[in-house]
Design a protein around this motif. Structure first.
Motif, PDB file in Angstrom:
ATOM      1  N   ASN A 171      48.342  -7.489  26.345  1.00 35.63           N
ATOM      2  CA  ASN A 171      47.594  -8.193  26.255  1.00 35.63           C
ATOM      3  C   ASN A 171      47.267  -9.288  24.519  1.00 35.63           C
ATOM      4  OD1 ASN A 171      47.667 -10.443  28.297  1.00 35.63           O
ATOM      5  ND2 ASN A 171      45.827  -9.008  29.087  1.00 35.63           N
ATOM      6  N   ARG A 172      46.748  -7.514  23.843  1.00 32.73           N
ATOM      7  CA  ARG A 172      46.415  -7.730  22.380  1.00 32.73           C
ATOM      8  C   ARG A 172      47.456  -7.542  21.055  1.00 32.73           C
ATOM      9  NH1 ARG A 172      45.938  -2.871  19.325  1.00 32.73           N
ATOM     10  NH2 ARG A 172      46.278  -1.640  20.506  1.00 32.73           N
ATOM     11  N   LEU A 173      48.483  -6.976  22.124  1.00 32.98           N
ATOM     12  CA  LEU A 173      49.765  -7.179  20.851  1.00 32.98           C
ATOM     13  C   LEU A 173      50.480  -8.557  21.260  1.00 32.98           C
ATOM     14  CD1 LEU A 173      51.467  -4.129  21.654  1.00 32.98           C
ATOM     15  CD2 LEU A 173      50.150  -4.541  19.816  1.00 32.98           C
ATOM     16  N   ALA A 174      50.408  -9.465  22.612  1.00 33.42           N
ATOM     17  CA  ALA A 174      51.116 -10.425  22.172  1.00 33.42           C
ATOM     18  C   ALA A 174      50.101 -11.583  22.614  1.00 33.42           C
ATOM     19  CB  ALA A 174      52.617 -10.504  23.797  1.00 33.42           C
ATOM     20  N   PRO A 175      48.870 -12.193  22.286  1.00 32.33           N
ATOM     21  CA  PRO A 175      48.364 -12.579  22.604  1.00 32.33           C
ATOM     22  C   PRO A 175      48.609 -14.459  22.494  1.00 32.33           C
ATOM     23  CG  PRO A 175      48.177 -12.694  20.062  1.00 32.33           C
ATOM     24  CD  PRO A 175      49.485 -12.384  20.747  1.00 32.33           C
ATOM     25  N   PRO A 176      48.105 -15.252  23.246  1.00 33.22           N
ATOM     26  CA  PRO A 176      47.924 -16.703  23.506  1.00 33.22           C
ATOM     27  C   PRO A 176      48.123 -17.342  22.368  1.00 33.22           C
ATOM     28  CG  PRO A 176      45.744 -16.532  23.650  1.00 33.22           C
ATOM     29  CD  PRO A 176      45.984 -15.119  23.782  1.00 33.22           C
ATOM     30  N   PRO A 177      48.898 -18.402  22.121  1.00 35.39           N
ATOM     31  CA  PRO A 177      49.526 -19.017  20.810  1.00 35.39           C
ATOM     32  C   PRO A 177      47.988 -20.119  20.198  1.00 35.39           C
ATOM     33  CG  PRO A 177      50.727 -19.914  22.544  1.00 35.39           C
ATOM     34  CD  PRO A 177      50.107 -19.132  22.782  1.00 35.39           C
ATOM     35  N   LEU A 178      47.394 -20.103  19.250  1.00 38.02           N
ATOM     36  CA  LEU A 178      46.074 -20.198  19.150  1.00 38.02           C
ATOM     37  C   LEU A 178      46.583 -22.630  19.126  1.00 38.02           C
ATOM     38  CD1 LEU A 178      45.411 -18.694  15.891  1.00 38.02           C
ATOM     39  CD2 LEU A 178      44.210 -18.949  18.151  1.00 38.02           C
ATOM     40  N   PRO A 179      45.491 -22.754  19.432  1.00 38.34           N
ATOM     41  CA  PRO A 179      46.038 -24.684  19.359  1.00 38.34           C
ATOM     42  C   PRO A 179      46.008 -25.148  18.408  1.00 38.34           C
ATOM     43  CG  PRO A 179      43.769 -23.759  19.712  1.00 38.34           C
ATOM     44  CD  PRO A 179      44.269 -22.393  19.943  1.00 38.34           C
ATOM     45  N   PRO A 180      46.620 -26.019  18.020  1.00 36.18           N
ATOM     46  CA  PRO A 180      46.633 -26.464  16.623  1.00 36.18           C
ATOM     47  C   PRO A 180      45.727 -26.975  15.890  1.00 36.18           C
ATOM     48  CG  PRO A 180      48.529 -27.886  18.316  1.00 36.18           C
ATOM     49  CD  PRO A 180      47.502 -27.039  19.185  1.00 36.18           C
ATOM     50  N   SER A 181      45.325 -26.437  14.777  1.00 38.28           N
ATOM     51  CA  SER A 181      43.428 -27.054  14.222  1.00 38.28           C
ATOM     52  C   SER A 181      44.077 -28.831  14.027  1.00 38.28           C
ATOM     53  CB  SER A 181      44.092 -26.553  13.178  1.00 38.28           C
ATOM     54  OG  SER A 181      43.346 -27.339  12.468  1.00 38.28           O
ATOM     55  N   PRO A 182      43.047 -29.303  13.952  1.00 38.82           N
ATOM     56  CA  PRO A 182      42.609 -30.930  13.498  1.00 38.82           C
ATOM     57  C   PRO A 182      42.912 -31.196  12.437  1.00 38.82           C
ATOM     58  CG  PRO A 182      40.856 -30.303  14.953  1.00 38.82           C
ATOM     59  CD  PRO A 182      41.669 -28.663  14.863  1.00 38.82           C
ATOM     60  N   VAL A 183      42.326 -30.168  11.801  1.00 42.77           N
ATOM     61  CA  VAL A 183      42.024 -30.834  10.368  1.00 42.77           C
ATOM     62  C   VAL A 183      42.950 -31.584   9.478  1.00 42.77           C
ATOM     63  CG1 VAL A 183      40.250 -28.402   9.866  1.00 42.77           C
ATOM     64  CG2 VAL A 183      42.778 -28.840   9.545  1.00 42.77           C
ATOM     65  N   THR A 184      42.999 -32.485   8.138  1.00 41.64           N
ATOM     66  CA  THR A 184      43.752 -33.482   7.758  1.00 41.64           C
ATOM     67  C   THR A 184      44.360 -32.724   6.872  1.00 41.64           C
ATOM     68  OG1 THR A 184      42.884 -33.926   6.865  1.00 41.64           O
ATOM     69  CG2 THR A 184      41.781 -35.363   9.051  1.00 41.64           C
ATOM     70  N   ARG A 185      45.570 -33.074   6.591  1.00 41.07           N
ATOM     71  CA  ARG A 185      46.256 -32.353   5.256  1.00 41.07           C
ATOM     72  C   ARG A 185      45.380 -31.813   3.718  1.00 41.07           C
ATOM     73  NH1 ARG A 185      51.376 -31.275   5.709  1.00 41.07           N
ATOM     74  NH2 ARG A 185      52.934 -31.765   6.961  1.00 41.07           N
ATOM     75  N   ARG A 186      44.433 -33.592   4.018  1.00 39.61           N
ATOM     76  CA  ARG A 186      43.449 -33.018   2.544  1.00 39.61           C
ATOM     77  C   ARG A 186      42.459 -32.250   3.193  1.00 39.61           C
ATOM     78  NH1 ARG A 186      43.768 -34.061  -2.611  1.00 39.61           N
ATOM     79  NH2 ARG A 186      43.988 -35.897  -2.524  1.00 39.61           N
ATOM     80  N   GLU A 187      41.615 -31.820   4.295  1.00 38.77           N
ATOM     81  CA  GLU A 187      40.608 -30.860   4.648  1.00 38.77           C
ATOM     82  C   GLU A 187      41.344 -29.785   4.718  1.00 38.77           C
ATOM     83  OE1 GLU A 187      38.523 -34.391   7.721  1.00 38.77           O
ATOM     84  OE2 GLU A 187      39.647 -32.574   8.245  1.00 38.77           O
ATOM     85  N   SER A 188      42.960 -29.665   4.949  1.00 32.45           N
ATOM     86  CA  SER A 188      43.765 -28.509   4.366  1.00 32.45           C
ATOM     87  C   SER A 188      44.056 -27.787   3.068  1.00 32.45           C
ATOM     88  CB  SER A 188      45.076 -28.265   5.163  1.00 32.45           C
ATOM     89  OG  SER A 188      45.568 -28.939   4.066  1.00 32.45           O
ATOM     90  N   ALA A 189      44.753 -28.695   2.194  1.00 28.85           N
ATOM     91  CA  ALA A 189      43.848 -28.501   1.027  1.00 28.85           C
ATOM     92  C   ALA A 189      43.047 -27.583   0.651  1.00 28.85           C
ATOM     93  CB  ALA A 189      44.457 -29.299   0.230  1.00 28.85           C
ATOM     94  N   VAL A 190      41.677 -28.628   1.015  1.00 26.23           N
ATOM     95  CA  VAL A 190      40.199 -27.895   0.376  1.00 26.23           C
ATOM     96  C   VAL A 190      39.587 -26.577   1.232  1.00 26.23           C
ATOM     97  CG1 VAL A 190      38.138 -28.875   1.419  1.00 26.23           C
ATOM     98  CG2 VAL A 190      39.160 -30.234   0.458  1.00 26.23           C
ATOM     99  N   LEU A 191      40.224 -25.719   2.316  1.00 27.62           N
ATOM    100  CA  LEU A 191      40.187 -25.171   3.223  1.00 27.62           C
ATOM    101  C   LEU A 191      40.029 -23.997   1.852  1.00 27.62           C
ATOM    102  CD1 LEU A 191      39.891 -26.489   6.633  1.00 27.62           C
ATOM    103  CD2 LEU A 191      38.214 -24.798   5.306  1.00 27.62           C
TER     104      LEU A 191
END
Length: 249
Positions: A171-191
């Protein structure tokens, strides 16, 4: 503790030591199989990466399952109560002899076409949750076989002990996929710039926006990422990566 019990404990601890150090499944499993076969002694072991699927199992000895045997198993295993317990039931370590008599076992078509050619007169099988593959929960099935005496209560107890640890590590080596982040492209550029250590003023200059706009983008991103400040936001962004960004509307 008897000499035999001490030897059994050492074999179990060897498996546990390997699991503690595991960093990926591809290198873990080939090293794991001989240790499992020592901890729960048998003549052969079959490790099915996705119980109930068509994916080819790993075996020790290698190449144990010929194409004819695999085809026969796929065709006839539905009538096998041990397979049902392992793939559809709880998957706790189970001896074949607990589920059926020798004559019932020998009457199976799978015995004639699968188990007898493998000299698998005695079997102990189990399954356990093993993380995710392709975004889908996965269950690994393990079957250990012998040609001679049946598995003991101590063998079943050792399998149960290892089953919990195997599940935890996979379970540690194959964790569940992370849900998509809801941040926008502009927010992602800032982050992304925040994660590189830039100040709000530097981010504003780099993106040709005002510092107040940077503040607003970060305020929205904190809420979406469920973090409370710059360090947490940077760590969350580095962990989740850029692929989780959706387009701004």
């Amino acid at each position: 503790m008897s000499t035999a019990a001490e030897a059994g404990l050492r074999r179990i601890l060897a498996v546990v030591d390997l699991l503690i150090d595991a960093v990926d499944e591809e290198t873990l499993v080939p090293a794991l199989l001989p240790l499992l076969l020592g901890a729960v002694p048998g003549d052969s072991i079959v490790w099915s990466p996705r119980a109930g699927s068509a994916e080819r199992p790993l075996t020790l000895p290698a190449g144990l399952l010929t194409p004819d045997v695999r085809d026969a198993f796929a065709r006839e295993s539905a009538a096998d109560s041990l397979v049902t317990h392992t793939t559809l039931g709880p998957g706790t370590p189970m001896r074949r002899s607990t589920l059926q008599t020798r004559s019932e076992f020998h009457a199976l078509a799978a015995y004639r076409d699968v188990y007898r050619p493998l000299e698998a007169e005695q079997q102990l099988a189990m399954s356990f949750p093993a993380g995710y593959a392709g975004g889908v929960p996965r269950k690994v099935c393990v079957a250990i076989s012998r040609s001679g005496s049946d598995f003991s209560d101590d063998d079943v107890a050792a399998a149960a002990l290892l089953r919990t640890r195997l599940s935890h590590v996979l379970n540690r080596l194959a964790p569940p996929p992370l849900p998509p982040s809801p941040v926008t492209r502009r927010e992602s550029a800032v982050l992304a710039l925040l994660a590189r250590g830039l100040t709000n003023q530097q981010i504003a200059h780099r993106l040709a926006i005002s510092p107040r706009t940077v503040d607003k983008h970060l305020e929205h991103a904190y809420a979406k990422l469920r973090v409370g400040g710059r360090v947490e936001a940077a760590n969350a962004w580095l962990t989740r990566g850029r692929t989780a960004v959706r387009s701004a509307r």
